[in-house]
Scaffold this active site. Structure first.
Site: not given
Ligand code: SF4
Ligand code: SF4
Ligand code: FES
Ligand code: FES
Lengths: 162, 578
Positions: B283, B286, B303, B323, B362, B365, B370, B507
């Site tokens: 990053e 970049e 992130c 990014s 996540k 995700e 991708e 997080c």
């Molecule tokens: S815990 Fe919340 S701030 Fe951290 S990556 Fe997951 S959604 Fe984003």
């Protein structure tokens, strides 16, 4: 612009109406009224269009649409058939009448016939128990309806349209 | 100030104080359920829908909800009369009459506010037999699980999502007994603009909103002798996991966490922090490229998958500014199935990567297309801090008695810059440490950028690098991010670099962390713990991580080069507002 799967001319008419409003805040309910007037009902894409146009969340629009019984997400036919499902009518076989109507029109409850002529709904007691079972078409009351009568009643309206 | 009396105790309270807050000052407990006040992030749920907090106010015929009734001069309140106690119990009984009673097998068993209340009010029998509503359950996202049967209509989720996150997913839908909190058109969540931040899960008092669990899948993989199962742990979980075992918020349990993972059967215990260091070098590179005119400024960190989905729906015209770096745990997955697999001669088809995350987004995700290469997925499963704690319990490990163990190498090595990724402001601080040294060619004396630290929703700083004044913006919570992005889009504000995390505080307050039950002091303790960990590290700049340097030398080649792009970068997709 995202694609909306509804009549474009009608959508433009709705857009003009929304653009003509001086104050868009608090305009949701009047806009929904107008939209139902234009489209006859409030399909998902019309609600989405309204949400984006007014800058409010789609969930909010949907919440309001489902809260007021006046608003409907089902298209309505030219003629609205209501079948009373109150106790008296039910005892006298209203469910069989409903079945017959659905069969005759080939539709489900709450839906519209393919030709756009009829839609069917059920009601609770309409206060005419003496006439049970009761069917209403556009507010006109038919009493002591028998299964055999159904076709005749529907034909009355079909003929009128020619 | 006004004078009031509660249960014969006289006290003075400021104007606008609710009976509930006044009672707290007098050390009188009034039960509540729908009420939630998270003043640190400006969220107050005022629906007053549950009526579990009813009290008697002298001179009033009806009982008053303490959470929503303001005190007036001379007010006399009684919280413990027969009538008030009965009424409160009746309210809970009514709620229970339309609630499934499968507590024994419920996800929230032991963590449910309704269950706690039923115990607290001594309910032994539900006198009302009512019709129970049944609705469709939704796990369409593979991330967030909705079970509306357990919804008590407190509407905390709606307040959180509308006011704090400004995603507007939920609304009360239908009327009367049928009413339920649902997304637009009752769509499956995956078809909405939900970002899966999980903040609604964090505040749901029951199991109406939880995460889709992968614990069983992970057990299955661990017991499969054909599989090579490895774990990676996010920075934020090591300062929160202890809470699940009676330790204090902010207690650093890194060593025990590693020991636990080994005992659960993971072949290697690695650290997402390693990949966070990789993220920073990519990053920072970049960023410097963009400063030199290759690409648009500001650069936005990428992130947080929840924030990424947010920008895709809400600001599709800005998709060229984040990014292109993958999030750290996705980088880790790609590295594990290539570099690590080759180096240790393991068939990548057999490797199962399990990410242990504070995060629900996540889970969504890893399913993005991708991140799939043929039938190989960069990361196979994501489990939350809570799910991990559940596995430790299921395995019968006495967590607090475990020895402290170290991560495996080489993907277990990390610097102080990586550990602060777990807190708002941490990613940009880590990037600054590296960018500063690379631009100036000098060593950075003081690595701590205090202006970007702390729980405030929006922070900014100007950092002098050579002859440039680099302007930094930091937002946490999607509502704050939205405001910032609107200004960027409209050209009203300018920054060189911006960090965004979806969860208020970052997080450490992720949707998968141990439940805070409305006490955000817990989150503050976790935050401080991360900065302490950073301080304790001998290396505090990502580009000094020897394992990272070695990986580039042996495998990836140039930072920001072709192979780096193939493995470590991604792209974004326009999505609709709905
Ligand atoms: S815990 Fe919340 S701030 Fe951290 S990556 Fe997951 S959604 Fe984003
Ligand atoms: S996960 Fe986040 S965006 Fe989705 S409904 Fe919950 S609070 Fe809203
Ligand atoms: S039950 Fe049909 S009119 Fe009363
Ligand atoms: S807590 Fe006061 S009404 Fe729900």
């Amino acid at each position: 612009m995202p694609k909306y799967e509804v009549d474009e001319a009608k959508l433009r008419q709705l857009e003009e109406y929304i653009d003509s409003l001086s104050n868009k805040e608090g305009a949701l309910i009047p806009v929904l009224y107008k939209a139902q007037e234009i489209f006859g009902y409030l399909p998902k894409d019309v609600q989405l269009f309204i949400a984006r146009k007014l800058g409010i969340f789609a969930a909010k629009v949907y919440g309001v649409t489902t809260f007021y019984s006046y608003f409907t997400m089902q298209p309505r036919g030219k003629h609205v058939i209501n079948i009373c499902m109150g106790t008296a009518c039910f005892v006298k076989g209203a469910d069989k009448i409903l079945e017959e109507i659905k069969k005759e029109l080939d539709i489900k409850e709450g839906n519209m016939s393919k030709d756009g002529m009829f839609s069917v709904d059920t009601l609770r007691c309409v206060g005419a128990c003496g006439l049970a079972p009761v069917v209403m078409v556009d507010g006109k009351v038919y009493g002591r309806v028998k299964v055999e009568d159904v076709k005749g009643i529907l034909d009355e309206y079909r003929k009128r349209e020619g | 100030m006004i004078n009031i009396t509660i249960n014969d105790i006289k006290l003075q309270v400021p104007y606008g104080t609710t009976i509930l807050d006044a009672a707290k000052m007098a050390n009188i407990h009034i039960p509540t359920l729908c009420h939630l006040n998270l003043h640190d992030i400006n969220m107050v749920n005022r629906t007053a829908s549950c009526r579990v907090c009813l009290v008697e106010v002298e001179g009033r015929r009806n009982l008053a909800p303490a959470c929503a009734t303001e005190c007036f001069e001379g007010m006399v309140v009684k919280t413990n009369t027969e009538r008030a106690i009965r009424a409160r119990r009746t309210m809970v009984e009514l709620l229970l009459s339309d609630h499934p009673t499968d507590c024994l097998v419920c996800e929230k068993n032991g963590n449910c506010d309704l269950q706690r209340l039923a115990a607290e009010l001594g309910i032994r029998k539900i006198r009302y037999e009512g019709e129970k509503s049944t609705y469709t359950k939704d796990s369409s996202s593979g991330a967030l699980y909705r079970n509306p049967d357990k919804c008590i209509m407190c509407r905390r989720c709606e307040t959180m999502c509308n006011e704090v996150q400004t995603c507007g997913i939920y609304s009360a839908v239908d009327r009367g007994f049928e009413t339920v909190v649902a997304p637009a058109f009752n769509l499956p969540m995956i078809d909405t603009q939900c970002t899966f931040c999980g903040q609604c899960v964090s505040v749901c008092p029951t199991a109406a909103l939880t995460e889709v669990s992968y614990v069983d899948k992970v057990w299955e993989a661990l017991f499969d002798s054909e599989k090579y199962v490895i774990a990676q742990t996010a920075p934020a979980i090591r300062v929160a996991l202890g809470e699940e075992f009676g330790l204090n918020p902010g207690d650093n349990v890194t060593g025990k966490m590693v020991a636990a993972l080994r005992r659960l059967g993971f072949k290697k215990v690695f650290d997402t922090n390693f990949a966070a260091d990789v993220t920073i070098v990519e990053e920072a590179k970049e960023f410097i490229d963009r400063l030199n005119g290759k690409g648009r400024l500001p650069i936005l960190t990428s992130c947080c998958p929840s924030w990424v989905k947010f920008i895709e729906h809400q600001f599709p015209e800005l998709l060229d500014i984040p990014s292109t770096c993958k999030s750290p745990h996705m980088m880790f997955g790609a590295i594990a199935k290539t570099y690590f697999a080759e180096k240790f001669n393991i068939d990548p088809e057999k490797i199962v990567v399990v990410s242990i995350m504070p995060c629900i987004a996540k889970k969504y995700e890893i399913q993005r297309k991708e991140f799939k290469h043929g039938n190989l997925q960069d990361v196979d499963y994501v489990i939350t801090t809570r799910e991990f704690a559940r596995m430790i319990r299921e395995a019968g490990l006495d967590f607090t008695k475990l020895p402290d163990e170290d991560f495996d190498n080489p993907l277990g090595e990390s610097t102080g810059a990586a550990v602060i990724f777990g807190a708002t402001g941490g990613v940009i601080e880590a990037a600054l440490r590296t960018a500063y040294e690379w631009i100036t060619g000098e060593s950075l004396g003081n690595v701590e950028f205090n202006e970007v630290r702390g729980l405030k929703g929006f922070k900014e700083a100007t950092v002098k690098i050579k002859d440039m004044d680099i302007k930094i913006g930091v937002a946490n919570g999607l509502g704050n991010a939205r405001k910032l992005l609107e200004d960027i889009r409209d050209g009203k504000r300018f920054y060189h670099a911006i960090e965004i995390m979806a969860c208020p505080g970052g997080c450490i307050n992720g949707g998968g962390q141990p439940y805070h039950h409305g006490n955000l002091d817990i989150v503050k303790a976790r935050l401080e713990a991360l900065y302490k960990l950073d301080k304790s590290k001998p290396l505090r700049k990502s580009h000094e991580n020897p394992a990272v340097i070695q990986m580039y030398k042996e495998y990836i080649g140039e930072i920001g080069g072709e192979k780096a792009h193939k493995l470590l970068h991604t792209h974004y997709t326009k999505r609709e507002k709905i």
